[in-house]
Design a protein around this motif. Structure first.
Motif, mmCIF file in Angstrom:
data_model
loop_
_atom_site.group_PDB
_atom_site.id
_atom_site.type_symbol
_atom_site.label_atom_id
_atom_site.label_comp_id
_atom_site.label_asym_id
_atom_site.label_seq_id
_atom_site.Cartn_x
_atom_site.Cartn_y
_atom_site.Cartn_z
ATOM 1 N N GLU A 97 0.859 -1.174 0.000
ATOM 2 C CA GLU A 97 0.000 0.000 0.000
ATOM 3 C C GLU A 97 0.894 1.222 0.000
ATOM 4 N N VAL A 98 0.526 2.209 -0.814
ATOM 5 C CA VAL A 98 1.237 3.477 -0.817
ATOM 6 C C VAL A 98 0.313 4.481 -0.135
ATOM 7 N N ILE A 99 0.776 5.024 0.974
ATOM 8 C CA ILE A 99 -0.012 5.999 1.722
ATOM 9 C C ILE A 99 0.407 7.382 1.240
ATOM 10 N N THR A 100 -0.510 8.039 0.524
ATOM 11 C CA THR A 100 -0.200 9.334 -0.084
ATOM 12 C C THR A 100 -0.845 10.471 0.702
ATOM 13 N N SER A 101 -0.325 11.657 0.500
ATOM 14 C CA SER A 101 -0.866 12.827 1.195
ATOM 15 C C SER A 101 -2.142 13.342 0.531
ATOM 16 N N THR A 102 -2.343 13.062 -0.756
ATOM 17 C CA THR A 102 -3.505 13.600 -1.469
ATOM 18 C C THR A 102 -4.543 12.542 -1.848
ATOM 19 N N TYR A 103 -4.121 11.329 -2.203
ATOM 20 C CA TYR A 103 -5.051 10.303 -2.682
ATOM 21 C C TYR A 103 -5.399 9.251 -1.633
ATOM 22 N N GLY A 104 -4.866 9.364 -0.434
ATOM 23 C CA GLY A 104 -5.132 8.357 0.589
ATOM 24 C C GLY A 104 -4.261 7.134 0.372
ATOM 25 N N THR A 105 -4.850 5.958 0.430
ATOM 26 C CA THR A 105 -4.111 4.706 0.267
ATOM 27 C C THR A 105 -4.325 4.137 -1.125
ATOM 28 N N ILE A 106 -3.224 3.816 -1.794
ATOM 29 C CA ILE A 106 -3.276 3.202 -3.126
ATOM 30 C C ILE A 106 -2.668 1.803 -3.002
ATOM 31 N N LYS A 107 -3.426 0.800 -3.425
ATOM 32 C CA LYS A 107 -2.926 -0.572 -3.377
ATOM 33 C C LYS A 107 -2.205 -0.890 -4.677
ATOM 34 N N SER A 108 -1.119 -1.635 -4.569
ATOM 35 C CA SER A 108 -0.328 -1.991 -5.741
ATOM 36 C C SER A 108 0.440 -3.275 -5.457
ATOM 37 N N ARG A 109 1.305 -3.616 -6.379
ATOM 38 C CA ARG A 109 2.157 -4.791 -6.250
ATOM 39 C C ARG A 109 3.552 -4.402 -6.729
ATOM 40 N N ILE A 110 4.570 -4.896 -6.050
ATOM 41 C CA ILE A 110 5.947 -4.625 -6.457
ATOM 42 C C ILE A 110 6.245 -5.455 -7.693
ATOM 43 N N HIS A 111 6.516 -4.797 -8.813
ATOM 44 C CA HIS A 111 6.804 -5.511 -10.057
ATOM 45 C C HIS A 111 8.251 -5.981 -10.093
ATOM 46 N N SER A 112 9.181 -5.098 -9.721
ATOM 47 C CA SER A 112 10.602 -5.463 -9.645
ATOM 48 C C SER A 112 11.309 -4.472 -8.736
ATOM 49 N N MET A 113 12.547 -4.824 -8.357
ATOM 50 C CA MET A 113 13.341 -3.971 -7.470
ATOM 51 C C MET A 113 14.795 -3.986 -7.903
ATOM 52 N N GLU A 114 15.495 -2.901 -7.575
ATOM 53 C CA GLU A 114 16.933 -2.820 -7.832
ATOM 54 C C GLU A 114 17.635 -2.249 -6.610
ATOM 55 N N ILE A 115 18.803 -2.809 -6.339
ATOM 56 C CA ILE A 115 19.695 -2.278 -5.311
ATOM 57 C C ILE A 115 21.032 -2.032 -5.988
ATOM 58 N N LYS A 116 21.486 -0.779 -5.979
ATOM 59 C CA LYS A 116 22.745 -0.383 -6.610
ATOM 60 C C LYS A 116 22.824 -0.854 -8.063
ATOM 61 N N GLY A 117 21.729 -0.720 -8.796
ATOM 62 C CA GLY A 117 21.707 -1.060 -10.210
ATOM 63 C C GLY A 117 21.545 -2.534 -10.531
ATOM 64 N N ARG A 118 21.429 -3.385 -9.518
ATOM 65 C CA ARG A 118 21.246 -4.824 -9.750
ATOM 66 C C ARG A 118 19.818 -5.230 -9.388
ATOM 67 N N LYS A 119 19.206 -5.993 -10.267
ATOM 68 C CA LYS A 119 17.859 -6.471 -10.027
ATOM 69 C C LYS A 119 17.896 -7.511 -8.909
ATOM 70 N N VAL A 120 16.989 -7.365 -7.923
ATOM 71 C CA VAL A 120 16.936 -8.272 -6.778
ATOM 72 C C VAL A 120 15.496 -8.703 -6.532
ATOM 73 N N ASN A 121 15.345 -9.778 -5.785
ATOM 74 C CA ASN A 121 14.023 -10.256 -5.398
ATOM 75 C C ASN A 121 13.676 -9.895 -3.957
ATOM 76 N N ILE A 122 14.708 -9.595 -3.155
ATOM 77 C CA ILE A 122 14.512 -9.273 -1.744
ATOM 78 C C ILE A 122 15.300 -8.021 -1.413
ATOM 79 N N ALA A 123 14.680 -7.109 -0.680
ATOM 80 C CA ALA A 123 15.364 -5.905 -0.204
ATOM 81 C C ALA A 123 15.073 -5.757 1.281
ATOM 82 N N LYS A 124 16.120 -5.758 2.083
ATOM 83 C CA LYS A 124 15.935 -5.677 3.530
ATOM 84 C C LYS A 124 16.883 -4.641 4.115
#
Length: 150
Positions: A97-124
């Motif tokens: 969920e993305v909690i925004t200041s103007t639109y309230g809560t927007i539900k979504s799904r993480i499509h992909s992520m990158e850490i330091k330019g490398r595609k990852v499946n987990i970010a902690k």
């Protein structure tokens, strides 16, 4: 709630394996086999499922996360990339969920992520860039929060 369901499921399977162990022991004793391979296998499975039940109920596997958006980048293919420091852990395909200041809560799904330019499946507990395919960048602002609750 997910932990309780998996705990109960593993306990039920463990009980079934324990019952199978008893019947297999009787069967192998009647057959006068030299090694009780089926009995040992069923007992090992029962122990494994009981261990899995208690491991799944452990709190150390909780994975809640929050990230304050520090940068927003529009994508030509649609959606946007948000960057920031995650506290906790995100995984690719998590429902967030993305909690925004103007639109309230927007539900979504993480499509992909990158850490330091490398595609990852987990970010902690690190800086991460998250691609949100179904949220337009005009709906987001700096300091909005991306939240995952298990």
């Amino acid at each position: 709630m997910k932990r309780v369901k998996s705990f109960i499921g593993y306990i039920i399977i463990g009980i079934i394996c324990a019952i199978a162990c008893i019947f297999l022991f009787k069967y192998e004793a009647e057959q006068q086999v030299r090694y009780y391979r089926l009995t040992i296998g069923a007992a090992a499975l029962a122990i494994l499922f009981f261990w899995a039940a208690f491991a799944s109920f452990s709190k150390k596997y909780d994975r809640n996360a929050i990230m304050v958006i520090e940068a927003i980048f529009p994508m030509q293919t649609g959606g946007c990339v948000v960057a920031g420091v995650v506290q906790g852990g995100f995984m690719t395909h998590d429902k967030i969920e993305v909690i925004t200041s103007t639109y309230g809560t927007i539900k979504s799904r993480i499509h992909s992520m990158e850490i330091k330019g490398r595609k990852v499946n987990i970010a902690k507990d690190c800086k991460v860039a998250i691609y949100l395919k179904d949220i337009e960048p005009s709906k987001l602002h700096i300091q909005d929060k991306v939240v995952y609750k298990e």
